[in-house]
Design an enzyme around this catalytic site. Structure first.
Site, short mmCIF file in Angstrom:
data_model
loop_
_atom_site.label_atom_id
_atom_site.label_comp_id
_atom_site.label_asym_id
_atom_site.label_seq_id
_atom_site.Cartn_x
_atom_site.Cartn_y
_atom_site.Cartn_z
CD GLN A 7 -3.03 -0.71 -0.11
OE1 GLN A 7 -2.83 0.20 -0.92
NE2 GLN A 7 -4.07 -1.53 -0.24
CB SER A 8 4.31 1.88 -1.11
OG SER A 8 5.10 3.01 -1.45
CG ASN A 9 0.75 6.84 0.76
OD1 ASN A 9 -0.35 6.47 0.37
ND2 ASN A 9 1.03 7.03 2.04
#
Ligand SMILES: *Cc1c(COP(=O)(O)O)cnc(C)c1O
Length: 352
Positions: A84-86
């Site tokens: 879920q890395s921005n």
């Protein structure tokens, strides 16, 4: 001050830069929260950095990282992060705009459900990024999985280079010397906005992960002199070497820019009191902070980064560490997509 700001701008203008964001981002006072807390609270809206609705702090880094990639003639960009890395998602948006091929090596701290892909992973899919999900092996620590993930990416890049491609490698969080330098410009931008408002902030709070953002801001303060105390609220466990790592990044960024200023480890204030139980793991204080800002100002923060940073700021007001009447800036780094991620990242936020 204005002279120094112009000097920063002149040095930054010599570096290759891709235009990705909308700058300056808004900066203004939060009136209701200020009255409630007894401090003057201001917000820097880097959640509005662009270029999509889902921007955030990585865009400032990516303008210089992608500038560097294009300058070096690269056609492919590799980066890393959690599923879920921005940062990974913002890198993909930047790569698409510039016509580079985005390849992600993501580690699954939180295991995605293939049949119900959400939030940043969903955006990565829509954007058509090549995604490689790396799961932790039995007996492997998170740091080891992360290192293996990066190693797999490097091997992949070598294979592509052997076929004639040119690959640009962006480390976790975009926290290279070049990426961090983007926040030297960010700091100068804030100080210009403060000067226009006749405001001299006493404290600046932000979420710190890989440390690139914090490093750039502290480097910017070193260049301009004076300025607020800068507090990075850790969003994951940080070892005793963290401040040194940030100082090295900051000094690397200053050197890259050709600025004579340097920072010391002791210029870094890192609050390790708000990340527990861990990265992408919610806690009660962050949940309360998120609800408070939402209900007093109609503004959204997230459970992974900005909610924990805001909890740190509120905790410092409560403990009296921030004197009543002091001028405090909250740097909103984005990340709201986490609200639409897996339930385990959300915690109790879905409750009334
Ligand atoms: C990446 C990120 C941070 C932390 O920035 P670093 O430069 O990695 O320390 C903070 N907030 C959000 C929303 C982020 O995505």
């Amino acid at each position: 001050m204005n002279n120094e700001i112009q000097q920063v701008r002149a040095l930054m203008a010599q570096k290759p830069r891709a235009n990705l964001g909308f700058f300056p981002t808004p900066f203004y006072k939060l009136e209701r929260m200020s009255r409630e807390l007894g401090v003057e609270l201001y917000i820097k809206r880097d959640d509005f950095s662009g270029m999509s609705l889902f921007g955030g702090n990585k865009i400032r880094k990516l303008e210089y990282l992608m500038g560097d990639a294009l300058d070096k003639g690269c056609d492919t960009v590799f980066t890393y992060g959690a599923t879920q890395s921005n940062h990974a998602m913002q890198t993909v948006t930047a790569a698409r705009k510039l016509g580079l091929t985005p390849i992600l090596y993501l580690n699954a701290y939180v295991e995605p459900d293939e049949n119900d892909i959400r939030a940043n992973m969903l955006l990565d899919r829509v954007l058509g990024a090549q995604m490689h999900i790396v799961k932790g092996l039995d007996g492997e620590t998170e740091a080891q999985t992360e290192a293996r993930c990066v190693e797999l990416g490097h091997q992949h890049a070598q294979r592509l280079e052997a076929q004639g491609h040119k690959c640009y490698d962006i480390p976790l969080g975009g926290a290279s010397v070049v990426g961090s330098a983007g926040f030297i410009g960010g700091y100068a931008e804030l100080m210009e906005q403060c000067a226009d408002m006749n405001l001299e902030p006493d404290h600046l709070f932000l979420a710190t992960g890989t440390g690139g953002t914090l490093a750039g801001l502290v480097a910017g303060r070193a260049m301009l002199g004076g300025g607020p105390r800068i507090v990075g609220v850790a969003v994951s466990e940080k070892g005793p070497e963290y401040e040194k790592k940030c100082a090295n990044l900051a000094n690397g960024a200053l050197e890259w820019l050709g600025a004579p200023a340097r920072v010391e480890d002791s210029d870094f204030t890192v609050d390790r009191g708000y990340f527990a139980p861990g990265y992408e793991q919610p806690n009660e204080r962050a949940t309360r902070a998120i609800r408070m800002l939402a209900r007093m100002e109609g503004l959204i923060t997230d459970p992974v980064y900005t909610g924990k940073a805001l909890a740190g700021l509120l905790g410092a007001v409560e403990s009296g560490q921030l004197a009543q009447g002091s001028r405090v800036v909250f740097w909103h780094t984005g990340g709201a997509t986490a609200l639409f991620a897996e339930r385990e990242i959300l915690g109790d936020l879905s409750q009334a």
